[in-house]
Design a protein around this motif. Structure first.
Motif, short mmCIF file in Angstrom:
data_model
loop_
_atom_site.label_atom_id
_atom_site.label_comp_id
_atom_site.label_asym_id
_atom_site.label_seq_id
_atom_site.Cartn_x
_atom_site.Cartn_y
_atom_site.Cartn_z
N HIS A 74 -7.07 53.54 -94.14
CA HIS A 74 -8.28 53.33 -93.35
C HIS A 74 -8.89 54.63 -92.83
CE1 HIS A 74 -10.90 51.82 -90.13
NE2 HIS A 74 -11.00 50.74 -90.89
N ASP A 93 -8.09 47.14 -99.33
CA ASP A 93 -7.41 46.28 -98.36
C ASP A 93 -7.62 46.87 -96.96
OD1 ASP A 93 -5.60 44.93 -96.67
OD2 ASP A 93 -4.33 44.43 -98.38
N LEU A 94 -8.38 46.15 -96.14
CA LEU A 94 -8.70 46.67 -94.79
C LEU A 94 -7.47 46.84 -93.91
CD1 LEU A 94 -11.87 45.23 -93.02
CD2 LEU A 94 -11.46 47.53 -93.87
N GLU A 95 -6.36 46.18 -94.29
CA GLU A 95 -5.13 46.29 -93.51
C GLU A 95 -4.38 47.59 -93.80
OE1 GLU A 95 -3.92 43.92 -91.25
OE2 GLU A 95 -5.96 43.19 -91.54
N ALA A 96 -4.87 48.36 -94.77
CA ALA A 96 -4.18 49.61 -95.13
C ALA A 96 -4.41 50.65 -94.03
CB ALA A 96 -4.68 50.12 -96.48
N GLY A 97 -3.56 50.61 -93.03
CA GLY A 97 -3.69 51.51 -91.87
C GLY A 97 -2.79 52.72 -92.02
N SER A 99 0.70 54.51 -89.75
CA SER A 99 1.53 54.49 -88.53
C SER A 99 1.25 55.70 -87.65
CB SER A 99 3.01 54.46 -88.91
OG SER A 99 3.39 55.68 -89.51
N ASP A 102 -1.92 55.12 -85.82
CA ASP A 102 -1.66 54.11 -84.78
C ASP A 102 -0.86 54.67 -83.61
OD1 ASP A 102 -2.95 52.32 -86.37
OD2 ASP A 102 -1.15 51.29 -87.08
N HIS A 279 1.51 51.09 -96.08
CA HIS A 279 0.05 50.95 -95.89
C HIS A 279 -0.68 51.32 -97.18
CE1 HIS A 279 1.14 50.67 -91.70
NE2 HIS A 279 1.77 51.83 -91.79
N LEU A 282 -0.56 48.78 -99.99
CA LEU A 282 -1.26 47.49 -99.89
C LEU A 282 -2.39 47.41 -100.92
CD1 LEU A 282 -1.64 46.82 -96.05
CD2 LEU A 282 -0.29 45.51 -97.69
N ASN A 283 -2.95 48.57 -101.28
CA ASN A 283 -4.01 48.56 -102.29
C ASN A 283 -3.40 48.28 -103.66
OD1 ASN A 283 -6.04 49.31 -100.46
ND2 ASN A 283 -5.51 51.49 -100.67
N LYS A 287 -7.10 44.28 -106.15
CA LYS A 287 -7.91 44.35 -104.92
C LYS A 287 -9.05 45.36 -105.07
CE LYS A 287 -4.13 43.18 -101.75
NZ LYS A 287 -3.25 43.75 -100.71
#
Ligand code: 13P
Ligand code: SF4
Length: 321
Positions: A74, A93-97, A99, A102, A279, A282-283, A287
């Motif tokens: 992201h 994938d918007l959830e691909a953050g 750590s 964060d 993260h 996830l892609n 997708k």
């Protein structure tokens, strides 16, 4: 007994030849696919540009494409959007953050920064747009030393959010930085003990490591650098075996560039797949195709944050030349 027949959820159909379908969509949308080395091999193979965080930001700053498909996480796609407010920026994938990003929440960082009013803030690009907006200069793992060296010696600096890269920059520059204590779950997973065992098994192998690793691991490294720097080093070094202490996605390019050399990914602490970034991974190619087909998920942000975050990114780009 009656069975209620519920309508089946509609799923987007996936073509058999995903590579051809993605190439077709690139043309239709005038899109560019930017990918980080930590992506799956098939995503790396379809990318128009593959690179580390700095290379990707530089590409995003100069592309003529109308659509940027960001195969990364992201904060990377967000950086592309900050640089290109009028372009459509897609993240499969918007959830691909991340750590590390964060580990530096904006409110806590604002309070931390307020304790050091005479300091400027140099932030690693692995942070949110809100943190970038509170920063003076952005850096990546490939230019952090170069950037800190350009700041006058008497100017005190906060370095955020990665404490390991921060410590490495302190060693390389001799500067005393105030560090935010963030870290990356992938790079802190490598164990010194397992690394030593691997080196005993392969005594001629060179250990090459990313500066996000913890100091006990870094002290065994023959070479430390960003993903692009590690890739280049592995090509030009005379060694024929390398223990690679970063996310193993990079091995795909190392092996392609030097097919006769051997690359051994350093294992995580428990021999799990935790040296892979959960993260980034996830892609998927599916997708990526669906994101292009549906023109979403799209990266958006408040204009006020974007404008504030743009300045330190532009300073980084100027200071990296
Ligand atoms: P670079 O792309 O600067 O090598 O950093 C690696 C990383 O962790 C990206 O999330
Ligand atoms: Fe973030 Fe670490 Fe994954 Fe890079 S490897 S995206 S720093 S969690």
């Amino acid at each position: 007994m009656f069975t209620t027949l519920l309508p089946r959820p509609t799923t987007d159909s996936i073509p058999d030849d995903l590579f051809a379908a993605i190439e077709q969509l690139k043309k239709e949308l005038n899109a560019i696919v930017l990918a980080h080395y930590y992506q799956d091999s098939d995503i790396q193979d379809i990318a128009d540009y593959l690179g580390d965080s700095l290379g990707l930001a530089q590409q995003a700053a100069t592309t003529n494409a109308d659509v940027i498909v960001f195969a990364g996480v992201h904060f990377m796609a967000e950086t592309a959007k900050i640089l290109n407010p009028d372009k459509l920026v897609l993240l499969p994938d918007l959830e691909a953050g991340c750590s590390l990003a964060d580990s530096c929440p904006p409110e806590a960082f604002a309070a931390f920064k307020a304790q050091y009013p005479d300091h400027i803030v140099v932030s690693y690009i692995n942070c949110s747009a809100e943190i970038k907006a509170m920063s003076d200069i952005i850096c990546t793992s490939s230019n952090a030393v170069k950037i800190v060296n350009q700041i006058p010696a008497e100017q005190p600096i906060i370095f955020a959010p990665d404490r390991n890269l921060g410590r490495y920059v302190m060693e390389q520059t001799g500067r005393d930085l105030v560090l935010w204590q963030g870290s990356c779950i992938v790079h802190e997973t490598f164990s010194e003990k397992k690394l030593i065992e691997l080196k005993i098994e392969h005594p001629k192998a060179e250990i090459i490591a990313h500066p996000e690793c913890e100091p006990p691991v870094l002290r065994h490294a023959d070479y430390i650098g960003s993903t692009t720097a590690l890739l280049h080093y592995s090509q030009k070094s005379a060694a024929d075996t390398f223990i690679v202490v970063t996310e193993p996605g990079i091995v795909h390019q190392m092996q392609k560039a030097a097919p006769n050399k051997r690359f051994i990914p350093a294992p995580g602490t428990n021999n799990c797949a935790c040296n892979e970034c959960p993260h980034m991974r996830l892609n998927t190619l599916e997708k990526l195709y669906l994101a292009m087909k549906n023109r979403q998920p799209e990266i958006t942000m408040a204009e006020e944050i974007r404008v504030a975050a743009l300045k330190p990114i532009q300073r980084m780009l100027e200071m990296s030349i």
